[in-house]
Design a protein around this motif. Structure first.
Motif, PDB file in Angstrom:
ATOM      1  N   LEU A   1      69.047  30.569  61.651  1.00  0.00           N
ATOM      2  CA  LEU A   1      67.603  30.336  61.505  1.00  0.00           C
ATOM      3  C   LEU A   1      67.072  31.192  60.371  1.00  0.00           C
ATOM      4  O   LEU A   1      67.581  32.296  60.119  1.00  0.00           O
ATOM      5  CB  LEU A   1      66.875  30.686  62.802  1.00  0.00           C
ATOM      6  CG  LEU A   1      67.346  29.969  64.070  1.00  0.00           C
ATOM      7  CD1 LEU A   1      66.614  30.507  65.303  1.00  0.00           C
ATOM      8  CD2 LEU A   1      67.126  28.463  63.947  1.00  0.00           C
ATOM      9  N   SER A   2      66.031  30.696  59.717  1.00  0.00           N
ATOM     10  CA  SER A   2      65.450  31.546  58.661  1.00  0.00           C
ATOM     11  C   SER A   2      64.318  32.383  59.247  1.00  0.00           C
ATOM     12  O   SER A   2      63.473  31.887  60.013  1.00  0.00           O
ATOM     13  CB  SER A   2      64.983  30.710  57.468  1.00  0.00           C
ATOM     14  OG  SER A   2      64.101  29.734  57.898  1.00  0.00           O
ATOM     15  N   VAL A   3      64.345  33.653  58.903  1.00  0.00           N
ATOM     16  CA  VAL A   3      63.414  34.627  59.496  1.00  0.00           C
ATOM     17  C   VAL A   3      62.128  34.631  58.680  1.00  0.00           C
ATOM     18  O   VAL A   3      62.166  34.843  57.461  1.00  0.00           O
ATOM     19  CB  VAL A   3      64.058  36.025  59.542  1.00  0.00           C
ATOM     20  CG1 VAL A   3      63.086  37.044  60.116  1.00  0.00           C
ATOM     21  CG2 VAL A   3      65.342  35.989  60.353  1.00  0.00           C
ATOM     22  N   ILE A   4      61.008  34.376  59.370  1.00  0.00           N
ATOM     23  CA  ILE A   4      59.744  34.222  58.627  1.00  0.00           C
ATOM     24  C   ILE A   4      58.886  35.490  58.652  1.00  0.00           C
ATOM     25  O   ILE A   4      57.871  35.556  57.987  1.00  0.00           O
ATOM     26  CB  ILE A   4      58.924  33.030  59.175  1.00  0.00           C
ATOM     27  CG1 ILE A   4      58.669  33.207  60.683  1.00  0.00           C
ATOM     28  CG2 ILE A   4      59.620  31.710  58.898  1.00  0.00           C
ATOM     29  CD1 ILE A   4      57.612  32.261  61.225  1.00  0.00           C
TER      30      ILE A   4
ATOM     31  N   ARG B   1      60.964  37.772  63.886  1.00  0.00           N
ATOM     32  CA  ARG B   1      61.459  38.975  64.564  1.00  0.00           C
ATOM     33  C   ARG B   1      60.321  39.534  65.421  1.00  0.00           C
ATOM     34  O   ARG B   1      59.195  39.677  64.939  1.00  0.00           O
ATOM     35  CB  ARG B   1      61.919  40.003  63.529  1.00  0.00           C
ATOM     36  CG  ARG B   1      62.791  41.071  64.142  1.00  0.00           C
ATOM     37  CD  ARG B   1      63.615  41.772  63.105  1.00  0.00           C
ATOM     38  NE  ARG B   1      62.792  42.611  62.243  1.00  0.00           N
ATOM     39  CZ  ARG B   1      63.291  43.584  61.488  1.00  0.00           C
ATOM     40  NH1 ARG B   1      64.589  43.851  61.505  1.00  0.00           N
ATOM     41  NH2 ARG B   1      62.498  44.282  60.709  1.00  0.00           N
ATOM     42  N   ILE B   2      60.595  39.832  66.686  1.00  0.00           N
ATOM     43  CA  ILE B   2      59.514  40.199  67.618  1.00  0.00           C
ATOM     44  C   ILE B   2      59.892  41.438  68.415  1.00  0.00           C
ATOM     45  O   ILE B   2      61.069  41.660  68.727  1.00  0.00           O
ATOM     46  CB  ILE B   2      59.166  39.005  68.562  1.00  0.00           C
ATOM     47  CG1 ILE B   2      57.863  39.260  69.334  1.00  0.00           C
ATOM     48  CG2 ILE B   2      60.306  38.704  69.538  1.00  0.00           C
ATOM     49  CD1 ILE B   2      57.293  37.992  69.981  1.00  0.00           C
TER      50      ILE B   2
ATOM     51  N   THR C   1      70.351  39.079  58.771  1.00  0.00           N
ATOM     52  CA  THR C   1      71.091  39.479  57.565  1.00  0.00           C
ATOM     53  C   THR C   1      70.164  39.833  56.423  1.00  0.00           C
ATOM     54  O   THR C   1      70.571  40.422  55.440  1.00  0.00           O
ATOM     55  CB  THR C   1      72.003  38.342  57.100  1.00  0.00           C
ATOM     56  OG1 THR C   1      71.191  37.162  56.962  1.00  0.00           O
ATOM     57  CG2 THR C   1      73.106  38.085  58.093  1.00  0.00           C
ATOM     58  N   GLY C   2      68.941  39.442  56.553  1.00  0.00           N
ATOM     59  CA  GLY C   2      68.023  39.603  55.437  1.00  0.00           C
ATOM     60  C   GLY C   2      67.493  41.013  55.311  1.00  0.00           C
ATOM     61  O   GLY C   2      67.905  41.927  56.030  1.00  0.00           O
ATOM     62  N   GLY C   3      66.567  41.173  54.386  1.00  0.00           N
ATOM     63  CA  GLY C   3      65.951  42.488  54.185  1.00  0.00           C
ATOM     64  C   GLY C   3      64.906  42.724  55.248  1.00  0.00           C
ATOM     65  O   GLY C   3      64.981  42.178  56.335  1.00  0.00           O
TER      66      GLY C   3
ATOM     67  N   GLY D   1      65.225  36.678  55.300  1.00  0.00           N
ATOM     68  CA  GLY D   1      66.632  36.263  55.341  1.00  0.00           C
ATOM     69  C   GLY D   1      66.931  35.369  56.521  1.00  0.00           C
ATOM     70  O   GLY D   1      66.077  34.601  56.961  1.00  0.00           O
ATOM     71  N   GLN D   2      68.136  35.551  57.042  1.00  0.00           N
ATOM     72  CA  GLN D   2      68.583  34.663  58.115  1.00  0.00           C
ATOM     73  C   GLN D   2      69.019  35.460  59.332  1.00  0.00           C
ATOM     74  O   GLN D   2      69.363  36.634  59.217  1.00  0.00           O
ATOM     75  CB  GLN D   2      69.790  33.836  57.623  1.00  0.00           C
ATOM     76  CG  GLN D   2      69.411  32.853  56.551  1.00  0.00           C
ATOM     77  CD  GLN D   2      70.595  31.991  56.172  1.00  0.00           C
ATOM     78  OE1 GLN D   2      71.739  32.457  56.157  1.00  0.00           O
ATOM     79  NE2 GLN D   2      70.316  30.739  55.847  1.00  0.00           N
TER      80      GLN D   2
END
Ligand code: AMP
Ligand code: MG
Length: 445
Positions: A75-78, A98-99, A122-124, A142-143
Motif C-alpha cells: 500500500l502507498s503511505v499517504i 500511519r496511525i 519502507t518510505g521516509g 513510501g510504501q
C-alpha cells in the motif's frame, strides 16, 4: 436514678438528630473522598470518535484481504495520524495512513493493521518510530507491506464504546475514589456536587494535660486524646481542627467551644463527663443559658442543650450528646480515658461523621471470629464490652478468623490499643468467654 442507655439507643438518638451536610460544588480533586449528591449523566460519547487501539496503519480491509508474509499487500503511505491530530486525511483504495494509538480513524479506513503485521513501512518520514505529533500530514511516505489481513473495525475503538451520551456515569451516593474522579475528568466534568467533608473541632479537657513535646511537671500527663480523636476524624474523612487541651474551668471551656462553633460541623470533647468534682464539660454545657444562640432560639430554648448519660457499656460509660449554638451544631462529649475516648469515637462519632457526609453504611462491618489464646475472658454482665483485639481473617483452611484479646479491660491501656486492629464486641448478657468461642469482631480497617 436516671435511665441507663444501651449503646444502640445512644447511637440512634445521635443519628436521629443529624442530617447530611448541604451539598457544595467542588473542584474534582477537592471532591475526592466525598459523596456525589446527584446522578452524573454522560454529556457526550466516550471515546468521542472512532480511534485506533494500536500503532499501525489505517487501511481499507479489501486492500489487505488474503495478505501474507509470502504475498504481502503493498500500500502507498499517504501520511501520519498522531493522537490529537485533526488532519483531514482520507484513505483511498490502495492507500494506508500511519496511525498512532488513540488517533482518530481517518475517513475511508475501516480497520488498523498493527505495525507488527507489516514491514514497518519502507518510505521516509519523521522516524521509524511513531512521532509524538506530526503537523505534516505527509509525515510518512513510501510504501508499507502488510503481512496479514484485518477484518472491518479490527483494532478500532468505537465512538461511545466506553460510555454513551445520556447514560448514568455515576450514581448519587457514590464515593469519589481515584477511578471515579478519573471518569468525571474523562467525560469533561471539572467539578462535582458532593457532600463536603465535615469540619470537626476536637478539644480535650483536663488541667493535668500537657502537649506532647513539652516536659511534664508533677502530676501531669501528656494529652493523648486530642491526637487520637483528630487522627480518627481525619481517617473517617473529616477535616479535623485540633484545639488541644483546655483546663478544667467551666467558663474557659464554654467560651472556647463558643469561639470554635464558627468552624464546626461537629464538636468532640474528651474528659470531664463522669461524676467527679472536676467534671468540667458537664458543668460548662448543662448550664441552662449555655449555647442558646440568638434571641429567637431563646423563646423555645431547650432546657439542657446537652444531655449527659450513663451507658451500659465498658469502656465508655459516661457520654453526652446535644445540639448547641445558633446552628444547632452536634456535640459529642466523650469520656477521658484514652481507650474510652477512642472506642466512643468508633461507636458514636464515626457514624455521626458518615451521616454528615452522606456515606453508607454508617456503621463499621462486623465479622464472626473464634477467640484465640489460652485464657477465658470474663466480661461484666449487663454491660456491652468492647475489648481490644488482634484479629486474623479466615485463611485457606479455616472458614472463620480468629481474634486474640490484647491488653486487659483497663481503659488507660493505650499501648495495647496501639497493638489492636479490631474491637471484640461482647454482648451485655455474656459474662464469660472460653477460648474457641465465637465472638463478634469489629475490624478497624
Ligand atoms: P476525666 O473523665 O476527665 O476524669 O478523665 C479520666 C481519665 O482520663 C483521667 O485519668 C485523665 O487524666 C485521663 N485523661 C483525660 N483526658 C486525657 C487526655 N486528653 N489524654 C490522656 N489522658 C487523659
Ligand atoms: Mg478530666
Amino acid at each position: 436514678m436516671s435511665k441507663t442507655w444501651s449503646v444502640e439507643e445512644h447511637l440512634e438518638d445521635i443519628l436521629r438528630s443529624i442530617r447530611p451536610l448541604d451539598p457544595i460544588e467542588l473542584n474534582l480533586l477537592d471532591a475526592q473522598g466525598c459523596t456525589l449528591v446527584d446522578d452524573v449523566i454522560v454529556p457526550a460519547a466516550l471515546p468521542p470518535f472512532d480511534n485506533s487501539s494500536m500503532d499501525g496503519y489505517a487501511v481499507r480491509t479489501a486492500d489487505v484481504e488474503g495478505a501474507s508474509e509470502e504475498f504481502p499487500a503493498v500500500l502507498s503511505v499517504i501520511g501520519d495520524i498522531a493522537a490529537g491530530s485533526a488532519d483531514e486525511l482520507t484513505v483511498g483504495s490502495g492507500e494506508a495512513a500511519r496511525i498512532m494509538t488513540g488517533a482518530p480513524l481517518p475517513p475511508g479506513a475501516e480497520a488498523v493493521v498493527p505495525v507488527e503485521w507489516t514491514d514497518g513501512g519502507t518510505g521516509g518520514g519523521p522516524a521509524d518510530s511513531m512521532p509524538a505529533h506530526s503537523d505534516a500530514p505527509e509525515g510518512a511516505t513510501g510504501q508499507v507491506r502488510v503481512h496479514r489481513p484485518v477484518h472491518p473495525r479490527q483494532h478500532v475503538r468505537a465512538k461511545g464504546s466506553d460510555v454513551k451520551p445520556g447514560t448514568v456515569a455515576l450514581k448519587a451516593g457514590t464515593v469519589l475514589g481515584p477511578a471515579q474522579v478519573g471518569l468525571l475528568a474523562a467525560i469533561g466534568r471539572g467539578t462535582a456536587t458532593v457532600r463536603p467533608r465535615p469540619r470537626v473541632v476536637v478539644l480535650s479537657t483536663g488541667s493535668e494535660l500537657v502537649a506532647p513535646g513539652e516536659p511534664l511537671g508533677p502530676g501531669q500527663i501528656h494529652d493523648a486524646n486530642s491526637f487520637v480523636l483528630t487522627a480518627a476524624a481525619r481517617e473517617a474523612g473529616a477535616i479535623p481542627y485540633r484545639v488541644g487541651a483546655v483546663a478544667d474551668d467551666a467558663e474557659t471551656l464554654r467560651a472556647t467551644i463558643e469561639d470554635q462553633l464558627i468552624r464546626a460541623d461537629l464538636v468532640v470533647t474528651s474528659g470531664g463527663v463522669s461524676v467527679g468534682a472536676y467534671d468540667v464539660v458537664k458543668e460548662a454545657l448543662s448550664r441552662v443559658d449555655a449555647f442558646r444562640g440568638g434571641e429567637e432560639d431563646r423563646m423555645d430554648a431547650v432546657a439542657d442543650p446537652v444531655e449527659f448519660r450513663r451507658l451500659a457499656m465498658q469502656p465508655g460509660k459516661p457520654q453526652g450528646f446535644g445540639l448547641i449554638g445558633p446552628d444547632r451544631t452536634p456535640i459529642l462529649t466523650l469520656p477521658g480515658n484514652p481507650v474510652s475516648a477512642y472506642v466512643s469515637f468508633e461507636l458514636f462519632v464515626r457514624p455521626a461523621l458518615r451521616t454528615l457526609m452522606g456515606r453508607q453504611p454508617v456503621r463499621r462491618r462486623t465479622v464472626r471470629a473464634r477467640l484465640a489464646g489460652d485464657d477465658a475472658l470474663s466480661s461484666p454482665e449487663g454491660k456491652r464490652q468492647f475489648l481490644r483485639g488482634d484479629y486474623t481473617p479466615p485463611g485457606e483452611e479455616d472458614e472463620t478468623g480468629t481474634v486474640r484479646a490484647v491488653g486487659g479491660a483497663g481503659s488507660h491501656l493505650i499501648a495495647a490499643l496501639a497493638q489492636a486492629n479490631a474491637l471484640i464486641d461482647i454482648p451485655e448478657k455474656t459474662g464469660r468467654l472460653a477460648p474457641g468461642d465465637e465472638v463478634t469482631v469489629v475490624p478497624l480497617d
